[in-house]
Scaffold this active site. Structure first.
Site, PDB file in Angstrom:
ATOM      1  N   GLU A 195      32.309 -48.028  25.153  1.00 14.15           N
ATOM      2  CA  GLU A 195      32.616 -49.374  23.988  1.00 14.15           C
ATOM      3  C   GLU A 195      32.212 -50.544  24.953  1.00 14.15           C
ATOM      4  OE1 GLU A 195      36.608 -47.842  22.736  1.00 14.15           O
ATOM      5  OE2 GLU A 195      35.418 -46.174  21.938  1.00 14.15           O
ATOM      6  N   ASN A 234      43.482 -43.416  26.907  1.00 12.49           N
ATOM      7  CA  ASN A 234      43.079 -44.660  26.563  1.00 12.49           C
ATOM      8  C   ASN A 234      43.692 -44.990  25.592  1.00 12.49           C
ATOM      9  OD1 ASN A 234      41.342 -46.586  26.552  1.00 12.49           O
ATOM     10  ND2 ASN A 234      39.646 -45.641  26.698  1.00 12.49           N
ATOM     11  N   TRP A 235      44.578 -46.046  25.656  1.00 10.82           N
ATOM     12  CA  TRP A 235      44.881 -46.684  24.338  1.00 10.82           C
ATOM     13  C   TRP A 235      44.026 -47.576  23.745  1.00 10.82           C
ATOM     14  CZ3 TRP A 235      50.906 -47.859  25.570  1.00 10.82           C
ATOM     15  CH2 TRP A 235      51.448 -46.725  26.070  1.00 10.82           C
ATOM     16  N   LYS A 236      43.035 -47.911  24.359  1.00  9.87           N
ATOM     17  CA  LYS A 236      42.125 -48.911  23.758  1.00  9.87           C
ATOM     18  C   LYS A 236      42.744 -50.091  23.290  1.00  9.87           C
ATOM     19  CE  LYS A 236      38.842 -44.988  23.036  1.00  9.87           C
ATOM     20  NZ  LYS A 236      37.623 -44.496  22.174  1.00  9.87           N
ATOM     21  N   GLY A 268      41.553 -40.560  23.743  1.00  7.40           N
ATOM     22  CA  GLY A 268      41.516 -41.850  22.833  1.00  7.40           C
ATOM     23  C   GLY A 268      42.641 -41.547  21.957  1.00  7.40           C
ATOM     24  N   GLY A 269      42.205 -41.405  20.726  1.00  6.26           N
ATOM     25  CA  GLY A 269      43.166 -41.287  19.610  1.00  6.26           C
ATOM     26  C   GLY A 269      44.321 -40.636  19.793  1.00  6.26           C
ATOM     27  N   GLU A 274      31.691 -38.823  28.412  1.00  3.67           N
ATOM     28  CA  GLU A 274      32.232 -38.995  27.040  1.00  3.67           C
ATOM     29  C   GLU A 274      30.934 -39.084  26.128  1.00  3.67           C
ATOM     30  OE1 GLU A 274      36.538 -40.879  26.965  1.00  3.67           O
ATOM     31  OE2 GLU A 274      35.014 -42.232  27.278  1.00  3.67           O
ATOM     32  N   SER A 311      37.079 -36.955  21.084  1.00  2.00           N
ATOM     33  CA  SER A 311      38.032 -36.186  20.368  1.00  2.00           C
ATOM     34  C   SER A 311      38.574 -35.131  20.791  1.00  2.00           C
ATOM     35  CB  SER A 311      36.960 -35.777  18.833  1.00  2.00           C
ATOM     36  OG  SER A 311      36.564 -36.912  18.305  1.00  2.00           O
ATOM     37  N   HIS A 336      33.256 -47.778  30.236  1.00  2.00           N
ATOM     38  CA  HIS A 336      33.399 -46.995  28.843  1.00  2.00           C
ATOM     39  C   HIS A 336      32.553 -47.266  28.099  1.00  2.00           C
ATOM     40  CE1 HIS A 336      35.211 -45.697  25.397  1.00  2.00           C
ATOM     41  NE2 HIS A 336      36.145 -44.879  25.969  1.00  2.00           N
ATOM     42  N   GLY A 347      36.097 -40.719  18.911  1.00  2.00           N
ATOM     43  CA  GLY A 347      36.724 -41.295  17.617  1.00  2.00           C
ATOM     44  C   GLY A 347      35.892 -40.714  16.348  1.00  2.00           C
TER      45      GLY A 347
HETATM   46  P1  13P Z   1      38.755 -40.184  21.148  1.00  2.00           P
HETATM   47  O1  13P Z   1      39.358 -39.334  21.798  1.00  2.00           O
HETATM   48  O2  13P Z   1      39.516 -41.045  19.877  1.00  2.00           O
HETATM   49  O3  13P Z   1      37.600 -39.640  20.560  1.00  2.00           O
HETATM   50  O4  13P Z   1      38.213 -41.261  22.353  1.00  2.00           O
HETATM   51  C1  13P Z   1      37.778 -40.861  23.545  1.00  2.00           C
HETATM   52  C2  13P Z   1      37.587 -41.720  24.395  1.00  2.00           C
HETATM   53  O5  13P Z   1      36.707 -42.921  24.258  1.00  2.00           O
HETATM   54  C3  13P Z   1      38.646 -42.063  25.631  1.00  2.00           C
HETATM   55  O6  13P Z   1      38.159 -43.212  26.403  1.00  2.00           O
END
Ligand code: 13P
Length: 250
Positions: free
Chosen positions: A98, A9-11, A234-235, A168, A213, A96, A174
């Site tokens: 967020e 997920n590149w966000k 994510g990251g 998640e 993470s 998600h 993050g």
């Molecule tokens: P991180 O891997 O950056 O913690 O993000 C997880 C995430 O929200 C994937 O959708």
């Protein structure tokens, strides 16, 4: 056998040229991934066409990060499930944390998004997970139960078979904090149990991803758990080397 998935997920990261370079770097190394692991990337909407063009000759699938809760019309700024499907995407992330936290997404909205994604042939990656205070208060099971029941229990078995679930924990997203393999396995097994109550044996076929993470150093331990079928990253998905290394953790 459940499908193993590693999804990135590149966000809201990368410009289009940067996203194309990342997709090309992933495409170049795709042969290093075990054949039974499905790789997915979920770039921002603006990147879906160029990234799909780069990845269409590879087994890597492309996902959106969200879709609209209406089919089309006067909804400025929204992107419909039909539009996402029309550029070759096969998945979309839905719910998600967020989106829930910053954009007020509720189960009611998500029921509509889920129906539209499925109608348009997109496979939803449906995210659930508790906030830090909910975990501390020992309410994580009830929070996740409500998120699963309110959005997934209205689906037919045929629809449910197309859904991927992602657990998640919000406190691990993050933050560098990761749920321990034990904590993650416990709640993944709980989610599968909920799905078993409603959908019976189909629950054994549903892929449940861990997100929060997840990185090359912890992926192996997490993926070794019996009810963890991969990761939503994510990251670490913004670096081709890390993303590939996570997929190789299988
Ligand atoms: P991180 O891997 O950056 O913690 O993000 C997880 C995430 O929200 C994937 O959708």
């Amino acid at each position: 056998m459940r499908k193993k998935i590693v999804a990135g997920n590149w966000k809201m990261n990368t410009t289009v040229p940067e996203g194309k370079a990342l997709a090309e770097a992933i495409a170049a190394r795709v042969k290093e991934i075990p054949a039974d692991v499905q790789l997915i990337v979920a770039p921002p909407f603006t990147h879906l066409v160029p990234v799909s063009e780069i990845l269409c000759k590879t087994p890597v699938a492309v996902s959106a990060q969200d879709c609209a809760d209406e089919p089309k019309g006067a909804f400025t700024g929204e992107v419909a499930a039909s539009m996402i499907a029309s550029v070759g995407c096969t998945y979309t992330i839905l719910g998600h944390s967020e989106r829930r936290q910053y954009y007020g997404e509720t189960s009611q909205t998500l029921v509509k998004k889920m129906a539209l994604a499925l109608e348009n042939g997109l496979k939803p990656i449906y995210c659930v997970g508790e906030m830090k205070d909910e975990r501390v208060a020992g309410r994580h099971f009830e929070v996740v139960k409500a998120q699963i029941e309110e959005v997934l229990f209205g689906l037919s078995a045929e629809q449910m078979a197309k859904v991927v679930v992602a657990y998640e924990p919000v406190w691990a997203i993050g933050t560098g904090l990761t749920a321990t393999a034990e904590q993650a396995q416990e709640i993944h097994a709980y989610i599968r149990g909920l799905l078993r109550e409603k959908f019976g044996a189909l629950a054994e076929e549903i892929t449940i991803l861990y997100g929060g993470s997840c990185k090359p150093s912890n992926a192996k331990e997490l993926f070794a758990c019996p009810d963890i079928d991969g990761g939503l990253i994510g990251g670490a998905s913004l670096k081709a080397d890390d993303f590939i290394a996570i997929a190789q953790a299988y």
